[in-house]
Motif scaffolding. Sequence first.
Motif, PDB file in Angstrom:
ATOM      1  N   ALA A  97       0.832  -1.204   0.000  1.00  0.00           N
ATOM      2  CA  ALA A  97       0.000   0.000   0.000  1.00  0.00           C
ATOM      3  C   ALA A  97       0.862   1.247   0.000  1.00  0.00           C
ATOM      4  N   MET A  98       2.042   1.142   0.580  1.00  0.00           N
ATOM      5  CA  MET A  98       2.898   2.325   0.692  1.00  0.00           C
ATOM      6  C   MET A  98       3.941   2.386  -0.406  1.00  0.00           C
ATOM      7  N   ARG A 100       4.112   3.341  -3.385  1.00  0.00           N
ATOM      8  CA  ARG A 100       4.259   4.442  -4.339  1.00  0.00           C
ATOM      9  C   ARG A 100       4.971   5.640  -3.756  1.00  0.00           C
ATOM     10  N   ALA A 101       5.051   5.674  -2.440  1.00  0.00           N
ATOM     11  CA  ALA A 101       5.587   6.887  -1.829  1.00  0.00           C
ATOM     12  C   ALA A 101       7.059   6.731  -1.491  1.00  0.00           C
ATOM     13  N   VAL A 102       7.801   7.796  -1.674  1.00  0.00           N
ATOM     14  CA  VAL A 102       9.147   7.849  -1.126  1.00  0.00           C
ATOM     15  C   VAL A 102       9.012   8.672   0.148  1.00  0.00           C
ATOM     16  N   LEU A 103       9.078   7.978   1.275  1.00  0.00           N
ATOM     17  CA  LEU A 103       8.780   8.665   2.529  1.00  0.00           C
ATOM     18  C   LEU A 103      10.039   9.153   3.200  1.00  0.00           C
TER      19      LEU A 103
END
Lengths: 296, 268
Positions: A97-98, A100-103
């Motif tokens: 779910a996460m 796609r993000a570059v956190l």
Amino acid sequence: MALAAGRGPGEPRRVAYLYILPALLVFGLFVLVPLARTAQFSLYEWNGLGAASWAGLENYRAVFTEPQLRGAFVHALVLVVFYAVIPVTLGLLLAAAMSRAVLRGMGFFRVVLFLPQVIPMVVVAIAWRQIYEPNGPLNDVLRFVGLDALARPWLGDYTWALPSVGIVGTWVGTGLCLVLFLAGMSRVPRELYEAARLDGAGPFREFRAITLPSLRGELAVALTLTVIAALKTFDLVYVMTSGGPGTETTVPSYQVYNNAFLLGRVGTATALAVVLTLLLFVATVAINRVGERGQR
Amino acid sequence: MMISRGERLANYAVLAVFAVLAVYPVLLILQTALSNDQIGGGGSFHFENFADAWDQGQFGSYLRTSIIVAVLVVGLSTLFSVLAGYAFGTMRFRGSEVLFYVILLGIMVPAEALVIALYFDLRELGLTNTLVAIVMPQVAQSTAFGTFWMRAYFRGSSREVVEAARLDGAGHWTTLWRILVPMGRPALTTMVVLVFMWTWNEFLIPLIMATDESLRTAPLGLAFFQGQYTSGTALLAAGATLVALPVVVLYLFLQRHFIRGMVEGAVK
């Protein structure tokens, strides 16, 4: 030895034997010899004090037929669900779910999420005993939200004691899985997902075609660590429940200890230990086989 | 790739929820350790609980035993692992493959399969209830892992550097301690940190081997202490905090080594 000579690094040296001597000595005396003695003990009936008598495979028969001993292995399998299956599934779903993000700030979260892995199990057990107390935080929350009917002395409940112990394993393992999978995901090129999306792949196809294959190595590591931890559970049960109520939360390691030192059945205890060791071997090899096959 | 603000926030929210769940039991113990056991007692933070746990709860003594055990296990197994890993990683000798695989299998053997037989055999020799009985089985297990770990480092170490040292007239002993060990600090640190954590947290081996109270390690002392008192008391929580503190502090400083070691050493 042709294989060794061909692949072995460096040059031939006799002095190598001197270098490995201390390690081999201590390994032989405190691993190989005790292991062989364990196998030997498992063929005898002995109470730890008097004379031992030959029992053949009788102890092994007991391991597989006595309800209490067999039950310990069943409990261990239930714990595998809580220690390994739930954390790995949860970790995979969240990581996907996460994806796609570059956190930013992952360093901080990694430190916190991994923390349960390093705390001594006895301390973990004491913290969770307090959480499960009849008047502890968990029941407080349930009563606060009006679910009074669900509040109970969790570790004294015949149905709920084992899942309660299992949840602690879930707590220990989930952070590890999440950290591992997020790190794995960050190595997957973003373009792969963009390409998949342009091809019209939905989230499910994306997960099956990209996420899962690229996490094969991390999956093997996570499963190895968590499954072994589940099968070897001892400290947690010893401190939280002592196997109770009744024998609802006994596990193989606990029965090894219990039979050897409390019940005076050294033969049975060592037979249990041998079966547990084989189970651990099979689990480790199987998990890593699957992990390797995927990489080829 | 650009993602929406909402998605980014949702991601942080998920991470935050799991972070809170991960630290909650830890904070609960800390809060209990600082609380007041006497009903109606005033004040906010009761640091004297730690002093009481140290003296009355005998955690001072348990921690001392744990430190001695940890120093011995880490020291001996590191030395043995470096020596053996060096031979397995850089030298060719008959039987090296077979011996290495035996050690590799040894990594997978759980303490349960050693410690019962070992207890009865050491009892014959009058060695139970001694430091030897608590330390040596752990040295053996950690040496198995350490040999595997250091072999990987030595295999990957630069051949040119070793050759250059050889040309300068350095023998295999000098090459190891003057060149390869200093260069291998990261690999060594990871191994030391892992072995320290395993030793500090070990429960089964001291439980079986130490019958004397004076030989109880910190986790063992804590388990017996909680058997005597109901849970949720300030003293018990203070003791639990003291037992966890050394590992947690080390983890906060060297977390990369902890995580890397556990992930790469997953064969154990």
